[in-house]
Design a protein around this motif. Structure first.
Motif, PDB file in Angstrom:
ATOM      1  N   SER A 293      -5.121  56.743  37.104  1.00  0.00           N
ATOM      2  CA  SER A 293      -5.898  55.330  36.955  1.00  0.00           C
ATOM      3  C   SER A 293      -5.417  54.900  38.267  1.00  0.00           C
ATOM      4  N   ILE A 294      -4.440  54.933  38.933  1.00  0.00           N
ATOM      5  CA  ILE A 294      -4.209  54.352  40.301  1.00  0.00           C
ATOM      6  C   ILE A 294      -5.367  54.545  41.173  1.00  0.00           C
ATOM      7  N   ALA A 295      -5.454  56.008  41.185  1.00  0.00           N
ATOM      8  CA  ALA A 295      -6.494  56.475  42.119  1.00  0.00           C
ATOM      9  C   ALA A 295      -8.037  55.998  42.035  1.00  0.00           C
ATOM     10  N   ALA A 296      -8.170  55.816  40.720  1.00  0.00           N
ATOM     11  CA  ALA A 296      -9.514  55.390  40.297  1.00  0.00           C
ATOM     12  C   ALA A 296      -9.825  53.784  40.531  1.00  0.00           C
TER      13      ALA A 296
ATOM     14  N   ILE B 267      -0.767  49.714  36.405  1.00  0.00           N
ATOM     15  CA  ILE B 267      -1.252  48.057  36.626  1.00  0.00           C
ATOM     16  C   ILE B 267      -0.101  47.437  37.615  1.00  0.00           C
ATOM     17  N   GLU B 268       1.206  47.885  37.527  1.00  0.00           N
ATOM     18  CA  GLU B 268       2.169  47.301  38.557  1.00  0.00           C
ATOM     19  C   GLU B 268       1.809  47.865  39.961  1.00  0.00           C
ATOM     20  N   GLU B 269       1.573  49.186  40.129  1.00  0.00           N
ATOM     21  CA  GLU B 269       1.059  49.549  41.305  1.00  0.00           C
ATOM     22  C   GLU B 269      -0.129  49.235  42.016  1.00  0.00           C
ATOM     23  N   ALA B 270      -1.129  49.142  41.085  1.00  0.00           N
ATOM     24  CA  ALA B 270      -2.318  48.443  41.583  1.00  0.00           C
ATOM     25  C   ALA B 270      -2.222  47.167  42.128  1.00  0.00           C
ATOM     26  N   ILE B 271      -1.508  46.139  41.268  1.00  0.00           N
ATOM     27  CA  ILE B 271      -1.206  44.863  41.824  1.00  0.00           C
ATOM     28  C   ILE B 271      -0.407  45.007  43.301  1.00  0.00           C
ATOM     29  N   PHE B 272       0.504  45.774  43.295  1.00  0.00           N
ATOM     30  CA  PHE B 272       1.111  45.904  44.641  1.00  0.00           C
ATOM     31  C   PHE B 272       0.302  46.313  45.657  1.00  0.00           C
ATOM     32  N   LEU B 273      -0.836  47.103  45.371  1.00  0.00           N
ATOM     33  CA  LEU B 273      -1.719  47.603  46.411  1.00  0.00           C
ATOM     34  C   LEU B 273      -2.511  46.399  46.696  1.00  0.00           C
ATOM     35  N   GLY B 274      -2.634  45.380  46.109  1.00  0.00           N
ATOM     36  CA  GLY B 274      -3.666  44.207  46.287  1.00  0.00           C
ATOM     37  C   GLY B 274      -4.905  44.336  45.488  1.00  0.00           C
ATOM     38  N   ILE B 275      -4.807  45.356  44.426  1.00  0.00           N
ATOM     39  CA  ILE B 275      -6.151  45.527  43.688  1.00  0.00           C
ATOM     40  C   ILE B 275      -6.193  44.644  42.559  1.00  0.00           C
ATOM     41  N   PRO B 276      -7.261  43.671  42.198  1.00  0.00           N
ATOM     42  CA  PRO B 276      -7.235  42.773  41.346  1.00  0.00           C
ATOM     43  C   PRO B 276      -7.532  43.240  39.729  1.00  0.00           C
ATOM     44  N   ILE B 277      -6.953  43.063  38.805  1.00  0.00           N
ATOM     45  CA  ILE B 277      -6.687  43.916  37.648  1.00  0.00           C
ATOM     46  C   ILE B 277      -6.718  43.246  36.423  1.00  0.00           C
ATOM     47  N   ASN B 278      -8.130  43.592  35.783  1.00  0.00           N
ATOM     48  CA  ASN B 278      -8.212  43.020  34.277  1.00  0.00           C
ATOM     49  C   ASN B 278      -7.668  44.068  33.335  1.00  0.00           C
ATOM     50  N   VAL B 279      -6.367  43.668  32.773  1.00  0.00           N
ATOM     51  CA  VAL B 279      -5.630  44.380  31.828  1.00  0.00           C
ATOM     52  C   VAL B 279      -6.201  44.410  30.406  1.00  0.00           C
ATOM     53  N   THR B 280      -6.774  45.693  30.062  1.00  0.00           N
ATOM     54  CA  THR B 280      -7.577  45.574  28.754  1.00  0.00           C
ATOM     55  C   THR B 280      -6.866  46.388  27.509  1.00  0.00           C
ATOM     56  N   LEU B 281      -7.468  46.257  26.375  1.00  0.00           N
ATOM     57  CA  LEU B 281      -6.921  46.986  25.109  1.00  0.00           C
ATOM     58  C   LEU B 281      -5.547  46.317  24.931  1.00  0.00           C
ATOM     59  N   LEU B 282      -5.266  45.077  25.038  1.00  0.00           N
ATOM     60  CA  LEU B 282      -3.880  44.741  24.485  1.00  0.00           C
ATOM     61  C   LEU B 282      -4.140  43.915  23.045  1.00  0.00           C
ATOM     62  N   PHE B 283      -3.440  44.107  22.275  1.00  0.00           N
ATOM     63  CA  PHE B 283      -3.415  43.752  20.797  1.00  0.00           C
ATOM     64  C   PHE B 283      -2.363  42.764  20.337  1.00  0.00           C
ATOM     65  N   SER B 284      -1.010  43.056  20.801  1.00  0.00           N
ATOM     66  CA  SER B 284      -0.006  42.165  20.355  1.00  0.00           C
ATOM     67  C   SER B 284       0.408  41.602  21.511  1.00  0.00           C
ATOM     68  N   CYS B 285       1.685  40.628  21.204  1.00  0.00           N
ATOM     69  CA  CYS B 285       2.226  39.891  21.865  1.00  0.00           C
ATOM     70  C   CYS B 285       3.371  40.816  22.836  1.00  0.00           C
ATOM     71  N   ALA B 286       4.047  41.828  22.043  1.00  0.00           N
ATOM     72  CA  ALA B 286       4.827  42.560  23.054  1.00  0.00           C
ATOM     73  C   ALA B 286       3.919  43.556  23.979  1.00  0.00           C
ATOM     74  N   GLN B 287       2.666  43.940  23.566  1.00  0.00           N
ATOM     75  CA  GLN B 287       1.965  44.535  24.538  1.00  0.00           C
ATOM     76  C   GLN B 287       1.643  43.793  25.716  1.00  0.00           C
ATOM     77  N   TYR B 288       1.308  42.396  25.431  1.00  0.00           N
ATOM     78  CA  TYR B 288       1.112  41.398  26.368  1.00  0.00           C
ATOM     79  C   TYR B 288       2.166  41.167  27.395  1.00  0.00           C
ATOM     80  N   GLN B 289       3.354  41.098  26.827  1.00  0.00           N
ATOM     81  CA  GLN B 289       4.624  40.847  27.523  1.00  0.00           C
ATOM     82  C   GLN B 289       4.911  42.060  28.431  1.00  0.00           C
ATOM     83  N   ALA B 290       4.592  43.343  27.967  1.00  0.00           N
ATOM     84  CA  ALA B 290       5.043  44.423  28.981  1.00  0.00           C
ATOM     85  C   ALA B 290       3.832  44.472  30.375  1.00  0.00           C
ATOM     86  N   VAL B 291       2.616  44.143  30.026  1.00  0.00           N
ATOM     87  CA  VAL B 291       2.014  43.957  31.073  1.00  0.00           C
ATOM     88  C   VAL B 291       2.185  42.688  32.214  1.00  0.00           C
TER      89      VAL B 291
END
Length: 364
Positions: A120-123, A150-174
């Motif tokens: 995912s990071i490479a893509a 997601i963490e690594e991509a943000i560190f690399l300066g790549i703007p990220i849309n995190v998709t496929l979140l369904f719960s508050c816990a999943q949101y908090q993790a990202v």
């Protein structure tokens, strides 16, 4: 005042949950921007599969790229990015006027990478480089394997849309992954301004749960999960940890409502858009829902920062027999599997079109 403009003035961005070449060619997207306050858009494999299979708008591009030696994923990526670059250019004035907060488009990494952090990071790096637009998000699913990517991509300066979140816990993790990525950038002396949104899917909760709920609780689960997650979002933005990052120049990872088209024909067709009106959020809205809300949508106030009656509604739904944690996990897994299916259909459709166009070109 049009209801879509009321949402815009409230501080919520409306993004179109669709892209096709014909929307760009015939001026429809430009009209949505001018008349319906659309300030961004999202795409996914299902959207592109429908767009490419829905006519001949992509045939010339598929044939030309096939002749140039492209096929499969590489051909699709360039085909999609051609559309997204054009859309990004239409939204560039919004992007600039809002200080890069709004005016974004999104391109998904291969759904086959949902369980592959390194892949995912490479893509993401590849799409970010190939996209050549500052207002292009790369979409990475918020699966357990997606969180480190997601963490690594943000560190690399790549703007990220995190998709496929369904719960508050999943949101908090990202959200945590985003914060860690920004903190690492600051520690490394890098610019903390990296765009990101976290996309919470709404209607699929109700599609899954409605059959086992009494009428009084039908079509309430998705909204309650949204309310609960909005409370967590507001708490994060009020935290000392975030204030420290904001003081250093970081931007919030905005909360985005996805899957806001109503699936139950007995429910109002603007149900989720009206219910999820909230400042500092985004609603990605299907065309059919956009038309409905522009025509007869109404606002009934804004989401409460404290989540309103979410806890009470969720408790009633749990008491009715819905295992919310198990369902959240199932919805995320099913969503990832559905995107894989669409991806495979999409690549097969492109291959079939390329073959047919090649045969046509050889006819006398």
């Amino acid at each position: 005042m049009k209801a879509t403009r009321q949402l815009h003035d409230l501080g919520q961005s409306l993004w179109l949950d669709n892209i096709t070449r014909s929307l760009l060619d015939d001026g429809t997207l430009a009209r949505y921007i001018a008349e319906d306050s659309i300030t961004g858009l999202t795409s996914n494999p299902s959207i592109f599969d429908a767009a490419i299979g829905g006519g001949d708008a992509y045939d010339a591009g598929i044939h030309a790229k096939t002749l140039a030696g492209l096929s499969g994923e590489a051909l699709f990526t360039e085909l999609a990015l051609e559309d997204l670059r054009r859309a990004a250019d239409l939204f560039r004035p919004v992007f600039d006027a809002t200080g890069q907060v709004d005016g974004w488009v999104s391109m998904e990494v291969s759904p086959l990478l949902a369980a592959d952090s390194a892949g995912s990071i490479a893509a993401a790096r590849h799409i970010h480089h190939q996209g050549r637009r500052d207002n292009l998000f790369v979409k990475i699913p918020g699966t357990p394997e997606g969180v480190p990517a997601i963490e690594e991509a943000i560190f690399l300066g790549i703007p990220i849309n995190v998709t496929l979140l369904f719960s508050c816990a999943q949101y908090q993790a990202v959200a945590e992954a985003y914060l860690r990525g920004i903190e690492r950038r600051l520690a490394a002396g890098l610019d903390p301004r990296v765009g990101s949104v976290a996309s919470l899917f709404i209607s699929r909760w109700d599609v899954a749960a409605n059959p086992q709920l009494p009428d009084a609780l039908r079509n309430q689960l998705g909204i309650a999960v949204g309310q609960q997650t909005y409370r967590a979002y507001r708490e994060l933005l009020a935290s000392k940890r975030w204030h420290k990052l904001a003081a250093a120049g970081a931007r919030p990872q905005r909360l985005l409502w996805a899957s806001t088209g109503v699936k139950d024909p007995s429910a109002p067709d603007t149900l989720y858009v009206s219910a999820l009106a909230a400042p500092d959020t985004i609603d990605t809205i299907p065309e059919k829902t956009l038309h409905a809300f522009a025509d007869h949508g109404q606002l009934h106030g804004v989401l409460a920062d404290d989540g309103g009656d979410a806890d009470a509604v969720l408790a009633q739904i749990a008491a009715a027999g819905v295992d919310l944690d198990a369902l959240a996990l199932k919805l995320q897994r099913d969503g990832a599997a559905a995107f894989v299916k669409s991806w495979q259909q999409l690549l097969q459709r492109i291959a079939d079109k390329a073959s047919a166009l090649e045969k046509e070109s050889q006819l006398p």
